[in-house]
Design a protein around this motif. Structure first.
Motif, PDB file in Angstrom:
ATOM      1  N   SER A 230     -18.140  36.619 -13.865  1.00 50.42           N
ATOM      2  CA  SER A 230     -19.225  36.494 -12.886  1.00 50.42           C
ATOM      3  C   SER A 230     -18.685  36.197 -11.492  1.00 50.42           C
ATOM      4  O   SER A 230     -19.253  36.652 -10.489  1.00 50.42           O
ATOM      5  CB  SER A 230     -20.222  35.415 -13.318  1.00 50.42           C
ATOM      6  N   THR A 231     -17.579  35.460 -11.422  1.00 48.36           N
ATOM      7  CA  THR A 231     -16.961  35.202 -10.115  1.00 48.36           C
ATOM      8  C   THR A 231     -16.412  36.492  -9.511  1.00 48.36           C
ATOM      9  O   THR A 231     -16.573  36.751  -8.308  1.00 48.36           O
ATOM     10  CB  THR A 231     -15.838  34.157 -10.247  1.00 48.36           C
ATOM     11  N   ALA A 232     -15.765  37.314 -10.353  1.00 48.19           N
ATOM     12  CA  ALA A 232     -15.258  38.600  -9.864  1.00 48.19           C
ATOM     13  C   ALA A 232     -16.400  39.493  -9.386  1.00 48.19           C
ATOM     14  O   ALA A 232     -16.300  40.150  -8.332  1.00 48.19           O
ATOM     15  CB  ALA A 232     -14.464  39.289 -10.979  1.00 48.19           C
ATOM     16  N   VAL A 233     -17.493  39.522 -10.139  1.00 50.70           N
ATOM     17  CA  VAL A 233     -18.670  40.294  -9.716  1.00 50.70           C
ATOM     18  C   VAL A 233     -19.201  39.751  -8.390  1.00 50.70           C
ATOM     19  O   VAL A 233     -19.522  40.513  -7.469  1.00 50.70           O
ATOM     20  CB  VAL A 233     -19.768  40.253 -10.799  1.00 50.70           C
ATOM     21  N   ALA A 234     -19.277  38.435  -8.271  1.00 52.16           N
ATOM     22  CA  ALA A 234     -19.766  37.812  -7.032  1.00 52.16           C
ATOM     23  C   ALA A 234     -18.910  38.213  -5.843  1.00 52.16           C
ATOM     24  O   ALA A 234     -19.434  38.494  -4.757  1.00 52.16           O
ATOM     25  CB  ALA A 234     -19.795  36.289  -7.191  1.00 52.16           C
ATOM     26  N   ARG A 235     -17.598  38.245  -6.035  1.00 50.79           N
ATOM     27  CA  ARG A 235     -16.708  38.641  -4.933  1.00 50.79           C
ATOM     28  C   ARG A 235     -16.963  40.088  -4.533  1.00 50.79           C
ATOM     29  O   ARG A 235     -16.960  40.431  -3.338  1.00 50.79           O
ATOM     30  CB  ARG A 235     -15.248  38.447  -5.352  1.00 50.79           C
ATOM     31  N   GLY A 236     -17.197  40.946  -5.519  1.00 50.92           N
ATOM     32  CA  GLY A 236     -17.485  42.346  -5.205  1.00 50.92           C
ATOM     33  C   GLY A 236     -18.800  42.500  -4.452  1.00 50.92           C
ATOM     34  O   GLY A 236     -18.895  43.292  -3.503  1.00 50.92           O
ATOM     35  N   LEU A 237     -19.792  41.748  -4.842  1.00 49.39           N
ATOM     36  CA  LEU A 237     -21.079  41.802  -4.153  1.00 49.39           C
ATOM     37  C   LEU A 237     -20.958  41.256  -2.725  1.00 49.39           C
ATOM     38  O   LEU A 237     -21.515  41.818  -1.778  1.00 49.39           O
ATOM     39  CB  LEU A 237     -22.122  40.984  -4.930  1.00 49.39           C
TER      40      LEU A 237
ATOM     41  N   ASP B 244     -10.675  33.930  -8.725  1.00 50.87           N
ATOM     42  CA  ASP B 244     -10.445  32.644  -8.056  1.00 50.87           C
ATOM     43  C   ASP B 244     -11.773  32.102  -7.535  1.00 50.87           C
ATOM     44  O   ASP B 244     -12.623  32.857  -7.042  1.00 50.87           O
ATOM     45  CB  ASP B 244      -9.478  32.822  -6.876  1.00 50.87           C
ATOM     46  N   GLU B 245     -11.920  30.785  -7.596  1.00 52.05           N
ATOM     47  CA  GLU B 245     -13.201  30.164  -7.272  1.00 52.05           C
ATOM     48  C   GLU B 245     -13.635  30.465  -5.843  1.00 52.05           C
ATOM     49  O   GLU B 245     -12.835  30.480  -4.911  1.00 52.05           O
ATOM     50  CB  GLU B 245     -13.125  28.655  -7.493  1.00 52.05           C
ATOM     51  N   LEU B 246     -14.928  30.698  -5.690  1.00 52.45           N
ATOM     52  CA  LEU B 246     -15.535  30.991  -4.392  1.00 52.45           C
ATOM     53  C   LEU B 246     -15.927  29.709  -3.660  1.00 52.45           C
ATOM     54  O   LEU B 246     -16.150  28.679  -4.302  1.00 52.45           O
ATOM     55  CB  LEU B 246     -16.806  31.819  -4.599  1.00 52.45           C
ATOM     56  N   PRO B 247     -16.054  29.773  -2.347  1.00 55.72           N
ATOM     57  CA  PRO B 247     -16.647  28.630  -1.634  1.00 55.72           C
ATOM     58  C   PRO B 247     -18.082  28.414  -2.112  1.00 55.72           C
ATOM     59  O   PRO B 247     -18.797  29.378  -2.405  1.00 55.72           O
ATOM     60  CB  PRO B 247     -16.627  29.075  -0.167  1.00 55.72           C
ATOM     61  N   LYS B 248     -18.494  27.170  -2.189  1.00 49.59           N
ATOM     62  CA  LYS B 248     -19.842  26.870  -2.673  1.00 49.59           C
ATOM     63  C   LYS B 248     -20.878  27.226  -1.615  1.00 49.59           C
ATOM     64  O   LYS B 248     -20.643  27.038  -0.408  1.00 49.59           O
ATOM     65  CB  LYS B 248     -19.954  25.387  -3.036  1.00 49.59           C
ATOM     66  N   PRO B 249     -22.053  27.734  -2.048  1.00 53.28           N
ATOM     67  CA  PRO B 249     -23.117  28.024  -1.071  1.00 53.28           C
ATOM     68  C   PRO B 249     -23.719  26.733  -0.526  1.00 53.28           C
ATOM     69  O   PRO B 249     -23.526  25.646  -1.092  1.00 53.28           O
ATOM     70  CB  PRO B 249     -24.145  28.809  -1.895  1.00 53.28           C
ATOM     71  N   GLY B 250     -24.470  26.855   0.557  1.00 48.57           N
ATOM     72  CA  GLY B 250     -25.096  25.680   1.147  1.00 48.57           C
ATOM     73  C   GLY B 250     -26.271  25.163   0.338  1.00 48.57           C
ATOM     74  O   GLY B 250     -26.578  23.981   0.357  1.00 48.57           O
ATOM     75  N   ARG B 251     -26.948  26.075  -0.375  1.00 47.02           N
ATOM     76  CA  ARG B 251     -28.112  25.696  -1.177  1.00 47.02           C
ATOM     77  C   ARG B 251     -28.326  26.753  -2.251  1.00 47.02           C
ATOM     78  O   ARG B 251     -27.810  27.875  -2.158  1.00 47.02           O
ATOM     79  CB  ARG B 251     -29.366  25.561  -0.318  1.00 47.02           C
TER      80      ARG B 251
END
Length: 541
Positions: free
Chosen positions: A76-83, A189-196
């Motif tokens: 899911s992190t890899a997918v998030a990076r692609g998005l 690799d872990e993404l920066p956390k969103p603000g909310r």
């Protein structure tokens, strides 16, 4: 009153501790999970929590095999990076049009990690509905299964889109990107956390018009307590979900299942026998379904049911549409005293749940409210009704308050209780019985008729598989009752005899003037009857 509500919340936290959701032996992990829930929302929080506790434990199983919680977290992190690379960032709204499989789960978790809002689309949409909902929800990208490629013609050509699942032998458009591509091309690799939290939008059933969008920025842990207070979910076991996860029951039971560290077993399309095989293969303790699915499982030949070892099954959790008394009895005979009937809505989540003992006492009941919930009845003058066996409008106070529809509308609220849109009554045991939708009531010749009572009577007949009753225009009576009947295979019921049967069991004004035979009734993916389709049905003279 405020003190009583506060005490209820304390008791709800006790439910979470007693069921293993909150482990007092791991206070650091508990605090970390609570903190992350305010950042990510529930989807990513629960995946990350389980991946930290036991990354090798199975998190889901679908037609492509199993994924562990650790694999779901990384993919899911890899997918998030692609998005993210495609410009889908915090605050964006993405539509997800997918059946129940890993792609749907990865889409929701990836969006949660980015602070992106998810609008869960109904897989039964026609093009005009789909286009209108996407416009209203301000969808800026679409994550979808390949079977819906044609439906996406209704959206702007430059709208970013990614494939969550690709059927065999599907010819994809040039330049199409799949989730498999994103997983292969991007680091975990872990993404920066969103603000909310990005939050999510679950659509109402849309049985009377265009589905409304019910928005949630986050989910309170009290929502999990409401399920667990009345339903014995397994802990670090397996649960099968055949109820669509894009809708509130499937979505809610998926979240509760993750909170319990369960393996969630799913498949893209419901099949009665395949569901039994899933239960047997995974030794599942819990099945989440809608009554129409249970009906088809109950109708299987006993020899087919006998092929599968269902001894692990302790709970069949039903929701989404009415559970008839007849189906309650038949299903209990087929599967044992394992039925739990949940009544709730997209707006209020859980309102009440009936356990097997209550269903034995009053087949078809929706039982009693769980912790932090309360149900009241109000008449048409907004006065509370306390008398037993008196039908009135159902209002709900929930520990997980509704945040309003995305079009700005809201439900009626009286004394802090929100309208469910249904009518019902409390029986002599204090159990809630739902009599039907408020707007389903038919006024025929000055008499009020709720079709569910007539439908339940028809379903008691061995020659009727399914039935619906609607009101159609009539010059003399204003409305007249028309029954639509699906015969049981191998039976040819007679329309006049059916009318006589209703006349012998119910009041004269509840007898259908016409009986129409169909091969199937129009229902949405959650099993709700599409009455408007039947009201508009053209009968050939």
């Amino acid at each position: 009153m405020k003190l009583a509500y506060a005490l209820e919340k304390v008791k709800a936290l006790g439910v979470l501790r007693s069921r293993g959701v909150s482990d007092p032996r791991k206070p650091v992990e508990t605090l970390r999970t609570l903190k992350e829930s305010r950042i990510f929302g529930p989807q990513a929080t629960l995946i990350r929590h389980n991946a930290r506790l036991d990354p090798g434990s199975p998190g889901l199983a679908d037609e492509r095999g199993e994924l562990t919680y650790g694999q779901i977290d990384k993919q899911s992190t890899a997918v998030a990076r692609g998005l993210q690379a495609a410009g889908i960032t915090e605050g964006t709204v993405v539509g997800v049009l997918a059946r129940d499989h890993r792609g749907l789960i990865l889409a929701m978790v990836a969006a949660s990690k980015l602070g992106v809002r998810v609008a869960l689309m109904n897989t039964g949409f026609a093009k005009p509905q789909f286009a209108e909902v996407c416009k209203r929800e301000k969808v800026k990208a679409m994550l979808h299964d390949s079977e819906f490629l044609g439906l996406l013609d209704a959206l702007p050509a430059d709208l970013p889109r990614f494939l969550t699942w690709v059927d065999e032998n599907t010819e994809l458009p040039e330049g199409a990107k799949t989730f498999d591509d994103l997983i292969a091309e991007n680091t975990s690799d872990e993404l920066p956390k969103p603000g909310r939290p990005g939050g999510f939008v679950i659509l109402t059933s849309g049985t009377t018009g265009l589905p409304k969008g019910a928005t949630r920025d986050n989910v309170s842990p009290l929502g999990t307590a409401q399920f667990l207070d009345r339903v014995p979910f397994p802990y670090r076991g397996a649960q099968v979900i055949v109820s669509p996860i894009f809708h509130s029951t499937g979505f809610g039971s998926w979240l509760v299942g993750m909170a319990m560290g369960n393996k969630i077993v799913m498949r893209r399309r419901f099949d009665a026998e395949a569901t039994l095989q899933m239960i047997a293969d995974h030794k599942a303790e819990l099945l989440v379904a809608v009554p129409t699915m249970l009906h088809r499982m109950t109708e299987l030949d006993p020899e087919i049911r006998g092929k599968y070892d269902l001894s692990s099954l302790k709970v069949i959790l039903l929701a989404g549409s009415a559970l008839s008394p007849e189906l309650t009895i038949k299903a209990t005979q087929a599967f044992g005293p394992v039925l739990y009937n949940l009544y709730g809505s997209t707006e209020c989540s859980v309102a009440s749940v009936a356990n097997p003992e209550e269903l034995a006492l009053a087949p078809g009941t929706v039982g009693r409210p769980p912790i932090t919930c309360e149900v009241r009845l109000y008449d048409d003058n907004d006065k509370q009704v306390t008398a037993t066996n008196t039908t009135a409008r159902i209002f709900i106070r929930s520990g997980t308050p509704f945040e309003g529809y995305t079009d700005g509308r809201h439900k009626q609220i009286i004394d802090g209780f929100m309208s469910s849109g249904d009518v019902g009554h409390f029986d002599e045991h204090g159990l809630l019985m739902v009599d039907g939708r408020d707007d389903d009531m038919i006024v025929s010749g000055g008499e009020n008729v709720f079709p569910q009572e007539v439908e339940n009577l028809l379903l008691e007949r061995p020659d009727i598989f399914d039935a619906a009753v609607v009101g159609v225009n009539d010059a003399e009576f204003g409305k007249r009752l028309r029954a639509f009947v699906v015969p049981e295979p191998g039976h040819t019921p007679d329309g006049e005899e059916i009318k006589a049967y209703v006349k012998n069991n119910l009041a004269r004004y509840k007898v259908p003037r016409e009986v129409i035979f169909l091969d199937d009734l129009p229902r949405n993916p959650t099993g709700k009857l599409l009455r408007r389709v039947l009201v508009e049905y053209e009968v050939t003279p």
